[in-house]
Design an enzyme around this catalytic site. Sequence first.
Site: not given
Ligand code: P6P
Length: 335
Positions: A64, A70, A93-94, A116, A118-119, A275
């Site tokens: 695969d 994400d 988000e994607e 979101d 996979l944040d 978020e």
């Molecule tokens: P920075 C991760 O990319 C995110 O969306 C959040 O989970 C996190 O709090 C923030 O961005 C971190 O952003 O600018 O501090 O790297």
Amino acid sequence: MQNRIITLDEFIIHRQKEHPVATGELTGLLRDIGVAAKIVNREVNKAGLLNILGAVGSENLHGDTVQKLDLYANEKLIECLRNSGECAGIASEENEEFIPIPSVAGKDSKYVVVMDPLDGSSNIDVNVSVGTIFGIYRRISDPNKVVTKEDFLQKGTDLVAAGYVLYGTSTILVYTTGKGVNGFTLDPTIGEFCLSHQNIQIPKRGNFYSVNQGYYLKFDVEMRRYIDHCSDENYGLRYIGSMVSDIHRILFQGGIFLYPNTRKYPHGKLRLLYECNPLGFIVEQAGGKAISCYLERILEIEPKDLHQRVTVALGSPEMVDEMKAFVEKYSTIPG
Ligand code: P6P
């Protein structure tokens, strides 16, 4: 005597009985999200073995193509929601546009999901915890037609449910349906999320503030004055760079999370729909507060766009109130 195990399914079904009008659709939807979380958890836990799984784009031992996690999480969540028969559409988000989901076996679904998948996924490569964030709304457009954008552009106050899954040292699912916040830890030996944190209440204040200090000189003066105050109060700085992880810590230890506007993100970086609204709903339900750096209640902000960014300050109520006082005292913005 060992406490009896209460699984997520059991808890959701039990709580459904407390809502006489509940007809089981929301129960089914929450359970389906729990299933998707287990599938994502399995892959997230393996991600650390990237050199075995192969880099993104390569083929793994099963032939695969290895996906970015994400995108994998997004696909699995969409698949589970599509098959659940309870979800009429998804804003992710994607995905630039929302995803209408045709009814299953002619059953009209009542709900839409914002998520979101996979944040903080950039943290995966360095084994830092990441999370899935979701919110559930009742659809408001004609139930006999495909969902429209208005179904997703609802205020946070209209959320029916919200939650997150934190893939960390253990995997925990935390959610609310507006009657408090409860946490369920995945027991891998039985493959079930089990009730582990009942009726979570955020401390009125904490000893940490959470902000990317590297942007300090780019913050507005009122934010810099408040951050100076946090230092004067000898608060510790805890910033993981993964919002779900930072908010999860604040729910239990107290504290305040800030993402103000910067030159790079003049309206803030974090997204309102999938978020700040879901996490703001959870924080409020746990007794905390969630406002923008212009002092609007996050859940009251009228969304204009699926991927709208907002500034945010959320956490312990007394600390958010202190931050509010600094903004009122030092802000140069009229009105
Ligand atoms: P920075 C991760 O990319 C995110 O969306 C959040 O989970 C996190 O709090 C923030 O961005 C971190 O952003 O600018 O501090 O790297």
